[in-house]
Design a protein around this motif. Sequence first.
Motif, short mmCIF file in Angstrom:
data_model
loop_
_atom_site.label_atom_id
_atom_site.label_comp_id
_atom_site.label_asym_id
_atom_site.label_seq_id
_atom_site.Cartn_x
_atom_site.Cartn_y
_atom_site.Cartn_z
N LEU A 1 -53.31 18.76 -71.37
CA LEU A 1 -52.58 17.14 -70.93
C LEU A 1 -53.36 16.58 -70.81
O LEU A 1 -54.64 16.48 -71.40
N THR A 2 -53.31 15.66 -71.35
CA THR A 2 -53.83 13.83 -71.21
C THR A 2 -53.38 13.47 -69.27
O THR A 2 -51.87 13.29 -68.67
N PRO A 3 -54.07 13.06 -68.81
CA PRO A 3 -54.13 11.91 -67.12
C PRO A 3 -52.54 11.23 -67.14
O PRO A 3 -52.17 11.42 -65.93
N LYS A 4 -52.36 10.64 -68.55
CA LYS A 4 -50.88 10.21 -68.06
C LYS A 4 -49.51 11.01 -67.71
O LYS A 4 -49.13 10.59 -67.15
N VAL A 5 -50.16 12.63 -68.03
CA VAL A 5 -48.84 13.51 -66.87
C VAL A 5 -48.96 13.47 -65.82
O VAL A 5 -48.18 13.43 -65.07
N LEU A 6 -50.07 12.87 -66.03
CA LEU A 6 -50.17 13.35 -63.79
C LEU A 6 -49.46 12.30 -63.02
O LEU A 6 -49.22 11.81 -62.55
N GLN A 7 -49.62 10.69 -63.46
CA GLN A 7 -49.31 9.73 -63.42
C GLN A 7 -47.96 9.68 -63.22
O GLN A 7 -47.33 9.20 -62.63
N CYS B 1 -50.44 16.01 -76.03
CA CYS B 1 -50.29 16.95 -75.36
C CYS B 1 -50.04 17.86 -76.52
O CYS B 1 -49.18 17.63 -77.27
N MET B 2 -50.56 19.00 -75.83
CA MET B 2 -49.85 19.95 -76.62
C MET B 2 -49.68 21.07 -76.04
O MET B 2 -50.16 21.61 -74.38
N VAL B 3 -47.94 21.81 -76.31
CA VAL B 3 -47.88 23.23 -75.18
C VAL B 3 -47.82 24.28 -76.54
O VAL B 3 -47.98 23.71 -77.84
#
Length: 298
Positions: A212-218, A158-160
């Motif tokens: 972001l990766t979809p893991k963040v959505l989980q 992930c990158m911000v």
Amino acid sequence: MKRKVTKAIFPVAGLGTRFLPATKSIPKEIMTLVDRPLIQYAIDEARAAGIKEFIFVTSRGKGALEDYFDNAPILEQELRKKGKNELLEVLKDTNMDSGAIAYIRQHKALGLGHAVWCARRLINNNEPFAVILPDDVIAAEKPCLQQMVEAYEDTGGCMVAAMEVPSEKSSSYGILDVKGDLGTMVSVKGMVEKPSAEQAPSNLAVIGRYILTPKVLQSLNRMKSGAGGEIQLTDAIAEEINQDRDVYGYRFRGERFDCGSKAGFLRATVAFGMARPELRDEFTSYLEDMVSLTKAAE
Ligand code: UTP
């Protein structure tokens, strides 16, 4: 995990209370910097970064946003009739390919994390996505998201977007706890939401660009069912760190304007006005006059 980022979520469902009464009937994102609404700057930045699908998380009263990206046949016909080709050209930036744009409703303003979660069904497994907050406008030679997407091709995770802020301002931002300094980037071991100057773990603040990766959505899924109050995006990103997955802060090159605040919007208006060749001379001389008048009055 694929590293090509082709979808971006634009959370635009906030109430925009700092711009009341204007935002009673105008979405904040339609407010205009020189002659383009904030959302146009965000879309241009996304396009430059290779984004092909644009997901808007909207709310009641944001109809003007949908109209903005629609065709305007009567207007276009009039312009064509009058031979105003340069204006027809200007309008092209507002055109979207059929099917490239999706609108999802956030029924209640439950926070940025919740807004991003509302778009979950439009993001596939293993598919990284960008999040752009249109009220953070960034003036940069190479658009900020493009810089990030290029860096992300090497890092994954992930990158911000990260920006240095004076310590007395840290209580207005999410602040990064830095694990390692990699130059343009830092690896991150924690994120603290709005710490006091004493408690801030660094001077690097998160601003409104994310990959972001979809893991963040989980993670957001779990928070959605658990917590009351606002659901924070930073909490879901912090969960990635807890799970030993990589999170990076990217020190973008450019100047960020907080167009969600009045002072920030005025600064941006001055900066973008002065950057326009057709306005520069007249506008600069006006500003100079204003400054000397103010000084003389003191
Ligand atoms: P802000 O914190 O700027 O909130 O949201 P806001 O409602 O837009 O403005 P104020 O503070 O009342 O003046 C940052 C971004 O997150 C979106 C906003 O639209 C903005 O792009 N957002 C925030 C949502 O989409 N939904 C929410 O529930 C909260």
